[in-house]
Motif scaffolding. Structure first.
Motif, PDB file in Angstrom:
ATOM      1  N   SER A 275      33.058  33.581  49.145  1.00  0.00           N
ATOM      2  CA  SER A 275      32.786  34.305  47.587  1.00  0.00           C
ATOM      3  C   SER A 275      33.615  35.332  47.809  1.00  0.00           C
ATOM      4  O   SER A 275      33.896  36.103  48.530  1.00  0.00           O
ATOM      5  CB  SER A 275      30.871  34.649  48.700  1.00  0.00           C
ATOM      6  OG  SER A 275      30.754  36.060  49.464  1.00  0.00           O
ATOM      7  N   TYR A 276      33.325  35.769  46.035  1.00  0.00           N
ATOM      8  CA  TYR A 276      33.833  36.962  46.094  1.00  0.00           C
ATOM      9  C   TYR A 276      33.141  37.835  44.860  1.00  0.00           C
ATOM     10  O   TYR A 276      32.687  36.755  43.522  1.00  0.00           O
ATOM     11  CB  TYR A 276      35.069  36.255  45.753  1.00  0.00           C
ATOM     12  CG  TYR A 276      36.148  37.442  44.595  1.00  0.00           C
ATOM     13  CD1 TYR A 276      36.547  39.360  45.279  1.00  0.00           C
ATOM     14  CD2 TYR A 276      35.859  38.259  42.967  1.00  0.00           C
ATOM     15  CE1 TYR A 276      37.305  40.356  44.852  1.00  0.00           C
ATOM     16  CE2 TYR A 276      36.567  38.908  42.233  1.00  0.00           C
ATOM     17  CZ  TYR A 276      37.390  39.910  42.645  1.00  0.00           C
ATOM     18  OH  TYR A 276      37.864  41.238  42.462  1.00  0.00           O
ATOM     19  N   GLY A 277      32.817  38.377  45.079  1.00  0.00           N
ATOM     20  CA  GLY A 277      31.449  39.537  44.707  1.00  0.00           C
ATOM     21  C   GLY A 277      32.878  40.613  44.091  1.00  0.00           C
ATOM     22  O   GLY A 277      32.944  41.454  44.282  1.00  0.00           O
ATOM     23  N   GLY A 354      36.865  43.029  43.744  1.00  0.00           N
ATOM     24  CA  GLY A 354      35.455  43.177  44.191  1.00  0.00           C
ATOM     25  C   GLY A 354      36.004  42.715  45.887  1.00  0.00           C
ATOM     26  O   GLY A 354      36.863  43.393  46.831  1.00  0.00           O
ATOM     27  N   VAL A 355      35.039  42.457  46.720  1.00  0.00           N
ATOM     28  CA  VAL A 355      35.064  42.213  48.040  1.00  0.00           C
ATOM     29  C   VAL A 355      34.698  40.433  48.391  1.00  0.00           C
ATOM     30  O   VAL A 355      33.833  40.060  47.418  1.00  0.00           O
ATOM     31  CB  VAL A 355      33.494  42.815  48.214  1.00  0.00           C
ATOM     32  CG1 VAL A 355      34.032  42.740  49.686  1.00  0.00           C
ATOM     33  CG2 VAL A 355      33.085  44.255  48.659  1.00  0.00           C
ATOM     34  N   ILE A 356      35.515  40.229  49.525  1.00  0.00           N
ATOM     35  CA  ILE A 356      36.164  38.967  49.329  1.00  0.00           C
ATOM     36  C   ILE A 356      34.775  38.556  51.428  1.00  0.00           C
ATOM     37  O   ILE A 356      35.495  39.667  52.131  1.00  0.00           O
ATOM     38  CB  ILE A 356      37.476  38.350  50.016  1.00  0.00           C
ATOM     39  CG1 ILE A 356      37.635  38.257  48.326  1.00  0.00           C
ATOM     40  CG2 ILE A 356      37.455  36.670  50.306  1.00  0.00           C
ATOM     41  CD1 ILE A 356      39.458  37.957  48.619  1.00  0.00           C
ATOM     42  N   VAL A 364      24.315  41.127  46.963  1.00  0.00           N
ATOM     43  CA  VAL A 364      25.012  42.192  45.813  1.00  0.00           C
ATOM     44  C   VAL A 364      26.159  42.564  46.263  1.00  0.00           C
ATOM     45  O   VAL A 364      26.623  41.673  47.920  1.00  0.00           O
ATOM     46  CB  VAL A 364      24.330  43.602  45.871  1.00  0.00           C
ATOM     47  CG1 VAL A 364      22.566  43.911  46.359  1.00  0.00           C
ATOM     48  CG2 VAL A 364      24.321  43.495  47.686  1.00  0.00           C
ATOM     49  N   VAL A 365      27.230  43.148  46.514  1.00  0.00           N
ATOM     50  CA  VAL A 365      28.493  43.189  47.008  1.00  0.00           C
ATOM     51  C   VAL A 365      28.261  43.535  48.081  1.00  0.00           C
ATOM     52  O   VAL A 365      28.652  44.410  48.389  1.00  0.00           O
ATOM     53  CB  VAL A 365      29.139  43.770  45.419  1.00  0.00           C
ATOM     54  CG1 VAL A 365      31.037  43.917  46.235  1.00  0.00           C
ATOM     55  CG2 VAL A 365      29.460  44.017  44.199  1.00  0.00           C
ATOM     56  N   GLY A 366      29.257  42.641  48.838  1.00  0.00           N
ATOM     57  CA  GLY A 366      29.392  43.054  49.867  1.00  0.00           C
ATOM     58  C   GLY A 366      28.573  42.849  51.335  1.00  0.00           C
ATOM     59  O   GLY A 366      28.421  43.093  52.354  1.00  0.00           O
TER      60      GLY A 366
END
Length: 438
Positions: A275-277, A354-356, A364-366
Motif C-alpha cells: 500500500s502507498y498513501g 507518500g509512505v510505502i 491514514v498516511v502511515g
C-alpha cells in the motif's frame, strides 16, 4: 529637357496664332522688348534669324533621342527591380519549403543525415538563427540600395513605378514574417530539446543512484545475507502491528511497474501485501485481497480486479504495470500475462512524497491499520520502476535468469524497516526452490 519642350510648344503656338489671325507670313520673327516711358519709341527692333526646315527637324530628332534614352533607362531600372523581386520570391519559396519539411520530420529534431532544404540554413538551431539574421540584414541592405537607386532615378528624371515599390515592400514584409516565424519555431524546438534533455538527465541520475546503492550494499556484504536483495520479509500473523516500511518514497509518476515475489496460504484472502498513501489520499496505490474477492488494484481509490491466484502456499512472481494514459493496466504471474484493462484512474499522475507500507492497508498516511486487512505470508524483491517493463524483462525475472532492481524503489536490506515482534527479515532460499514447480 522640359524647358526645350516648353520652347517648342511656344514656337508652335506662335506660328498657329499668326495664321489664325489672317496675317501673311513675311518670313520674319519678332521679339518683345520692354521700353521705358522716357525711351525712344522709334528704337530699332531686333529680328530673329530665320528658322529653316532643316534646323527644326534636327531639334525634333534630338528631343526624340533624349526621350528614347530616358525610356530605356526607366525600362532597365524596372528590369532590375523585377529580377530582385524574382530572387526574393525564390528565397521565400525556399523558406516555405524548409518550414514544411521541418513539420513533416519525425521527432522534430535536427538530423545530420537529412537533406538541407535551404542552402544557406545550417543544421544547428543557433547557427540557423544567426544565418537568418544575416539574411534579413542583407535584404534590408538591398532595400536601401533600391531606395537610393529610386532617388537617383528621380533626380535624373526617370520615375520609379509606385506599384512596383509597393509590391516589393509587401514581398519583403511577407518574407520578414516568415523568417520571424521560423526563428520562433526554432526557439520553441530548442526549449523542448532542453526540457527533454533535463528529463533524460534526471532519469539517468535516478538509475545511477539505484546502482550506487546496490554497489554500496554489495561492498558491505548485505549483513547476514548472501547479497543485498537475497532476503525476505516474513509476516506470520494477522495483526495490526506487524509490517514493513520502505524508507524511500515515490516521485511523481505517469507510469509504473510493481513486481514482487509473494508466498501466502492465508484464508480468506491474503490481505494487503502493498500500500502507498499520500496526504489527502491513503489509497494512492494498493494491492489487496480480502474475503473471497479476487486480488484488487486500487489507484487513487479507483478499483480494478486482477486475475491472479497466489493462495497455494508457494512462491509466485507477480508484476502489475499501469500508465496514466487511458488508465491502461497489465497483470503478470510467473512470467505470463494473465489480464489487461483500461480506464483505471485515467490521466491521474501518481502523487509524490507518500509512505510505502508492506503488509498493512493505510486508513491514514502511515497508520491506522486494520488487522482484518493485514497480509499473512512472505514477501521478497519488491521493486518499482517509473516505466512499463517489457514482457521479456518480466519473464527473465520470473524464471530466475536475471534480476533487475527497480530504478525508483529497489529491494535492499537498508531500504526496508521491520515493525512488531514476530516480523523478521530472513535469508532467502535459492531461486529454484521458489518456483511453483519446485
Amino acid at each position: 529637357m522640359l524647358s526645350l519642350l516648353y520652347g517648342l510648344l511656344c514656337f508652335c503656338e506662335l506660328g498657329f496664332g499668326q495664321l489664325a489671325s489672317g496675317q501673311a507670313d513675311d518670313g520674319k520673327r519678332y521679339i518683345c522688348r520692354a521700353i521705358p516711358l522716357s525711351g525712344d519709341a522709334s528704337c530699332p527692333v531686333t529680328l530673329l534669324p530665320e528658322l529653316n526646315a532643316g534646323s527644326q527637324e534636327e531639334e525634333l530628332r534630338n528631343t526624340v533621342m533624349q526621350l528614347r534614352e530616358t525610356i530605356l533607362q526607366q525600362k532597365e531600372t524596372i528590369s532590375k527591380q523585377i529580377g530582385t523581386i524574382n530572387e526574393l520570391t525564390t528565397k521565400l519559396s525556399l523558406c516555405a519549403s524548409a518550414t514544411d519539411d521541418r513539420i513533416n520530420e519525425k521527432g522534430g529534431s535536427w538530423g545530420k543525415g537529412k537533406q538541407n532544404t535551404m542552402g544557406d540554413v545550417p543544421r544547428d538551431p543557433n547557427d540557423t538563427i544567426d544565418s537568418l539574421g544575416k539574411t534579413m540584414q542583407g535584404l534590408k541592405d538591398r532595400l536601401e540600395n533600391l531606395e537610393q537607386q529610386q532617388l537617383r532615378a528621380n533626380i535624373s528624371g526617370a520615375s520609379f513605378p509606385s506599384e512596383l515599390r509597393d509590391l516589393l515592400q509587401r514581398r519583403l514584409g511577407q518574407l520578414e514574417k516568415q523568417l520571424l516565424k521560423k526563428v520562433t519555431n526554432l526557439e520553441q524546438e530548442k526549449s523542448m530539446l532542453s526540457n527533454a534533455t533535463a528529463a533524460y538527465r534526471l532519469k539517468t541520475e535516478s538509475t545511477l543512484n539505484a546502482l550506487v546503492d546496490r554497489i554500496s550494499e554489495l561492498e558491505k556484504g548485505g549483513g547476514d545475507f548472501k547479497s543485498p536483495e537475497q532476503f525476505k520479509l516474513s509476516l506470520p500473523q494477522r495483526t495490526n502491528y506487524l509490517y514493513g516500511r520502505i524508507t524511500k518514497s515515490l516521485p511523481e509518476m505517469y507510469a509504473f511497474t510493481l513486481c514482487m515475489w509473494i508466498k501466502s496460504s492465508a484464508s480468506p484472502g491474503i490481505g494487503t501485501p502493498f500500500s502507498y498513501g499520500v496526504p489527502g489520499q491513503a489509497n494512492e496505490i494498493v494491492l489487496i485481497e480480502w474475503g473471497n474477492n479476487p486480488i484488487e488494484l486500487l489507484i487513487n481509490d479507483k478499483v480494478a480486479q486482477l486475475p491472479l491466484e497466489v493462495r497455494d502456499g508457494r512462491w509466485h512472481h507477480i508484476c502489475i504495470s499501469w500508465t496514466t494514459r487511458d488508465g491502461q493496466w497489465d497483470a503478470y504471474q510467473d512470467g505470463g500475462k494473465l489480464g489487461t484493462g483500461d480506464n483505471l484512474a485515467a490521466w491521474h499522475p501518481i502523487k509524490p512524497g507518500g509512505v510505502i507500507i508492506l503488509g498493512q492497508e493505510q486508513d491514514v498516511v502511515g497508520g491506522r491499520f486494520d488487522a482484518g486487512q493485514a497480509f499473512v505470508g512472505e514477501l521478497s524483491q519488491v521493486n518499482i520502476w517509473d516505466r512499463i517493463l517489457k514482457p521479456v524483462e518480466i519473464q527473465s525475472m520470473a524464471n530466475c535468469s536475471s534480476y533487475i532492481p527497480g530504478n525508483v524503489i529497489s529491494w535492499l536490506a537498508t531500504n526496508v524497516e521491520v515493525f512488531g515482534r514476530g516480523a523478521f527479515k530472513r535469508p532467502l532460499e535459492m531461486c529454484h526452490e521458489r518456483l511453483p514447480n519446485a
